[in-house]
Design an enzyme around this catalytic site. Structure first.
Site, PDB file in Angstrom:
ATOM      1  N   ALA A  50       0.840  -1.184  -0.176  1.00  0.00           N
ATOM      2  CA  ALA A  50      -0.039   0.121   0.113  1.00  0.00           C
ATOM      3  C   ALA A  50       1.130   1.188   0.011  1.00  0.00           C
ATOM      4  CB  ALA A  50      -0.811   0.033   1.319  1.00  0.00           C
ATOM      5  N   GLY A  55       0.696  -4.998   0.974  1.00  0.00           N
ATOM      6  CA  GLY A  55      -0.729  -5.018   0.281  1.00  0.00           C
ATOM      7  C   GLY A  55      -0.433  -5.740  -1.086  1.00  0.00           C
ATOM      8  N   GLU A  99      -0.722  -9.342  -0.482  1.00  0.00           N
ATOM      9  CA  GLU A  99      -2.097  -9.522  -0.159  1.00  0.00           C
ATOM     10  C   GLU A  99      -3.053  -9.370  -1.351  1.00  0.00           C
ATOM     11  OE1 GLU A  99      -1.802  -6.183   2.961  1.00  0.00           O
ATOM     12  OE2 GLU A  99      -2.598  -7.734   4.469  1.00  0.00           O
ATOM     13  N   GLU A 108       4.963  -5.084   7.286  1.00  0.00           N
ATOM     14  CA  GLU A 108       4.109  -3.924   7.978  1.00  0.00           C
ATOM     15  C   GLU A 108       4.681  -3.597   9.310  1.00  0.00           C
ATOM     16  OE1 GLU A 108       2.621  -6.293   6.056  1.00  0.00           O
ATOM     17  OE2 GLU A 108       1.059  -5.436   5.042  1.00  0.00           O
TER      18      GLU A 108
HETATM   19  N1  CAA Z   1       4.643   3.095  -0.880  1.00  0.00           N
HETATM   20  C1  CAA Z   1       4.960   4.061  -1.344  1.00  0.00           C
HETATM   21  N2  CAA Z   1       6.209   4.419  -2.362  1.00  0.00           N
HETATM   22  C2  CAA Z   1       6.869   3.239  -2.215  1.00  0.00           C
HETATM   23  C3  CAA Z   1       6.539   1.860  -1.696  1.00  0.00           C
HETATM   24  C4  CAA Z   1       5.522   1.952  -0.896  1.00  0.00           C
HETATM   25  N3  CAA Z   1       4.848   0.911  -0.476  1.00  0.00           N
HETATM   26  N4  CAA Z   1       7.696   0.998  -1.843  1.00  0.00           N
HETATM   27  C5  CAA Z   1       8.542   1.581  -2.722  1.00  0.00           C
HETATM   28  N5  CAA Z   1       8.066   2.914  -2.874  1.00  0.00           N
HETATM   29  C6  CAA Z   1       9.036   3.857  -3.542  1.00  0.00           C
HETATM   30  C7  CAA Z   1      10.204   4.470  -2.823  1.00  0.00           C
HETATM   31  O1  CAA Z   1       9.857   5.380  -1.994  1.00  0.00           O
HETATM   32  C8  CAA Z   1      11.059   4.962  -3.810  1.00  0.00           C
HETATM   33  O2  CAA Z   1      10.416   6.035  -4.394  1.00  0.00           O
HETATM   34  P1  CAA Z   1      11.450   7.459  -4.706  1.00  0.00           P
HETATM   35  O3  CAA Z   1      12.253   7.080  -5.722  1.00  0.00           O
HETATM   36  O4  CAA Z   1      10.496   8.729  -4.873  1.00  0.00           O
HETATM   37  O5  CAA Z   1      12.349   7.776  -3.471  1.00  0.00           O
HETATM   38  C9  CAA Z   1      10.727   4.311  -5.074  1.00  0.00           C
HETATM   39  O6  CAA Z   1       9.472   3.491  -4.574  1.00  0.00           O
HETATM   40  C10 CAA Z   1      11.818   2.918  -5.252  1.00  0.00           C
HETATM   41  O7  CAA Z   1      11.835   2.369  -3.947  1.00  0.00           O
HETATM   42  P2  CAA Z   1      13.311   2.260  -3.203  1.00  0.00           P
HETATM   43  O8  CAA Z   1      14.215   3.432  -3.699  1.00  0.00           O
HETATM   44  O9  CAA Z   1      13.224   1.987  -1.685  1.00  0.00           O
HETATM   45  O10 CAA Z   1      13.743   0.957  -3.861  1.00  0.00           O
HETATM   46  P3  CAA Z   1      14.731  -0.194  -3.426  1.00  0.00           P
HETATM   47  O11 CAA Z   1      14.929  -1.161  -4.482  1.00  0.00           O
HETATM   48  O12 CAA Z   1      15.945   0.355  -2.537  1.00  0.00           O
HETATM   49  O13 CAA Z   1      13.832  -0.999  -2.184  1.00  0.00           O
HETATM   50  C11 CAA Z   1      11.865  -2.080  -1.413  1.00  0.00           C
HETATM   51  C12 CAA Z   1      12.548  -1.684  -2.791  1.00  0.00           C
HETATM   52  C13 CAA Z   1      12.630  -3.300  -0.516  1.00  0.00           C
HETATM   53  C14 CAA Z   1      10.557  -2.849  -1.974  1.00  0.00           C
HETATM   54  C15 CAA Z   1      11.597  -0.888  -0.506  1.00  0.00           C
HETATM   55  O14 CAA Z   1      10.993   0.204  -1.543  1.00  0.00           O
HETATM   56  C16 CAA Z   1      10.455  -1.146   0.478  1.00  0.00           C
HETATM   57  O15 CAA Z   1      10.950  -1.554   1.530  1.00  0.00           O
HETATM   58  N6  CAA Z   1       9.325  -0.736   0.345  1.00  0.00           N
HETATM   59  C17 CAA Z   1       8.203  -0.576   1.301  1.00  0.00           C
HETATM   60  C18 CAA Z   1       7.644  -1.987   1.553  1.00  0.00           C
HETATM   61  C19 CAA Z   1       6.676  -2.064   2.364  1.00  0.00           C
HETATM   62  O16 CAA Z   1       6.744  -1.826   3.499  1.00  0.00           O
HETATM   63  N7  CAA Z   1       5.540  -2.387   1.960  1.00  0.00           N
HETATM   64  C20 CAA Z   1       4.210  -2.427   3.147  1.00  0.00           C
HETATM   65  C21 CAA Z   1       3.483  -1.105   2.920  1.00  0.00           C
HETATM   66  S1  CAA Z   1       2.248  -1.004   3.921  1.00  0.00           S
HETATM   67  C22 CAA Z   1       0.779  -2.193   3.667  1.00  0.00           C
HETATM   68  O17 CAA Z   1       0.946  -2.708   2.524  1.00  0.00           O
HETATM   69  C23 CAA Z   1      -0.427  -2.116   4.256  1.00  0.00           C
HETATM   70  C24 CAA Z   1      -1.350  -3.211   3.981  1.00  0.00           C
HETATM   71  O18 CAA Z   1      -1.424  -4.170   4.604  1.00  0.00           O
HETATM   72  C25 CAA Z   1      -2.202  -2.616   3.091  1.00  0.00           C
END
Ligand code: CAA
Length: 258
Positions: free
Chosen positions: A65, A109, A112, A132
């Site tokens: 998400a 998400g 999911e 999360e």
């Molecule tokens: N939401 C918003 N933006 C996201 C995102 C997310 N879930 N995941 C990645 N992005 C964005 C980053 O902010 C980044 O944007 P910028 O270039 O503008 O900074 C871009 O995507 C690329 O990401 P990274 O630079 O972080 O890429 P990476 O290869 O170094 O890492 C990753 C990849 C491990 C997937 C890392 O991006 C990450 O940890 N993302 C978050 C994963 C996460 O925590 N997901 C759970 C979200 S909460 C949820 O989903 C609740 C639910 O149950 C519904």
């Protein structure tokens, strides 16, 4: 219908939805999920579509998400806005089979969303996770419920509590995904599986989907009774007559989906 965050195409009898927010690794914001719902509405009402594929990019199916959109949420924003339930559940209510073709990250998400689909086919690059807990929240689109049903309590607890990722090999071994294929063959193999399904009788395919899903919602006896009733009703279909006649006559069936 025009879309900004997904691509929507038809390949034969298969509807293909490609999440297309590459700069944010297909992070799932409200507009994107609304668009998935609209595409599903279109495919469900199209008699020419027998199966649907949802895929992402090489790097990410979806990284979760949209964290930026959620960061300032209050409890009331989440509760009154019915966050997650409002539009995500549309994937679950789709009556035609939906296959997730997952390469790269399927996190939070994203994992999911894949689990809301009926089958997950994974590229050998796929990584599944429910991280999360690192954000001070918990999975909110079924991670704590569907993951244990797919991989059992021990692995689900491990993933949700430690936030570790599961690679494609482990995901297949644990039962989260049905097949692992080379990344460069992911779409081809998934579309082939979808086309196979779409070639069968659509009402029968829908009955199978409904019956398998019933296994997760009922006792064994109730599920068996449901299956038996649906099985009996299949004899009302022209496709049953055609399927069995074709077998007897040693030819390919020509299903008319009725
Ligand atoms: N939401 C918003 N933006 C996201 C995102 C997310 N879930 N995941 C990645 N992005 C964005 C980053 O902010 C980044 O944007 P910028 O270039 O503008 O900074 C871009 O995507 C690329 O990401 P990274 O630079 O972080 O890429 P990476 O290869 O170094 O890492 C990753 C990849 C491990 C997937 C890392 O991006 C990450 O940890 N993302 C978050 C994963 C996460 O925590 N997901 C759970 C979200 S909460 C949820 O989903 C609740 C639910 O149950 C519904």
């Amino acid at each position: 219908m025009s879309y900004e965050l997904i691509l929507v195409e038809t390949r034969g009898r298969v509807g293909l939805i490609t999440l297309n927010r590459p700069k944010a690794l297909n992070a799932l914001n409200d507009n994107l999920v609304d668009e998935i719902g609209k595409a599903l509405d279109g495919f469900e009402s199209d008699e020419g579509i027998g199966a649907i594929v949802i895929t992402g990019s090489e790097k990410a199916f979806a990284a979760g998400a949209d964290i930026g959109a959620m960061a300032t949420f209050s409890y009331m924003d989440a509760y009154k806005g019915d966050y997650i339930t409002r539009n995500w559940e549309r994937v679950k209510t789709c009556r035609k089979p939906v296959i997730a073709a997952v390469a790269g990250f399927a996190l939070g998400g994203g994992c999911e969303l894949a689990m809301m689909c009926d089958i997950i086919i994974a590229a050998d690059t796929a990584k599944f996770g429910q991280p999360e807990v690192k954000l001070g929240i918990l999975p909110g689109a079924g991670g704590t419920q569907r993951l244990p049903r797919a991989v059992g309590k021990a692995k689900a607890m491990d993933m949700c509590l430690t936030a570790r990722f599961m690679d494609a090999t482990e995901a297949e071994r644990a039962g989260l995904v049905s097949r692992v294929v080379p990344a460069d063959k992911l779409l081809e193999e998934t579309l082939a599986a979808a086309e196979t399904i779409a070639g069968y009788s659509l009402p029968v395919v829908m009955m199978i989907k409904e019956s398998v899903n019933r296994a997760f919602e009922s006792s064994l006896n109730e599920g068996l009774l449901f299956e038996r009733r649906v099985f009996h009703s299949a004899f009302a279909l022209n496709d049953q007559k055609e399927g069995m006649a074709a077998f007897v006559e040693k030819r390919k069936p020509d299903f008319k989906h009725d």
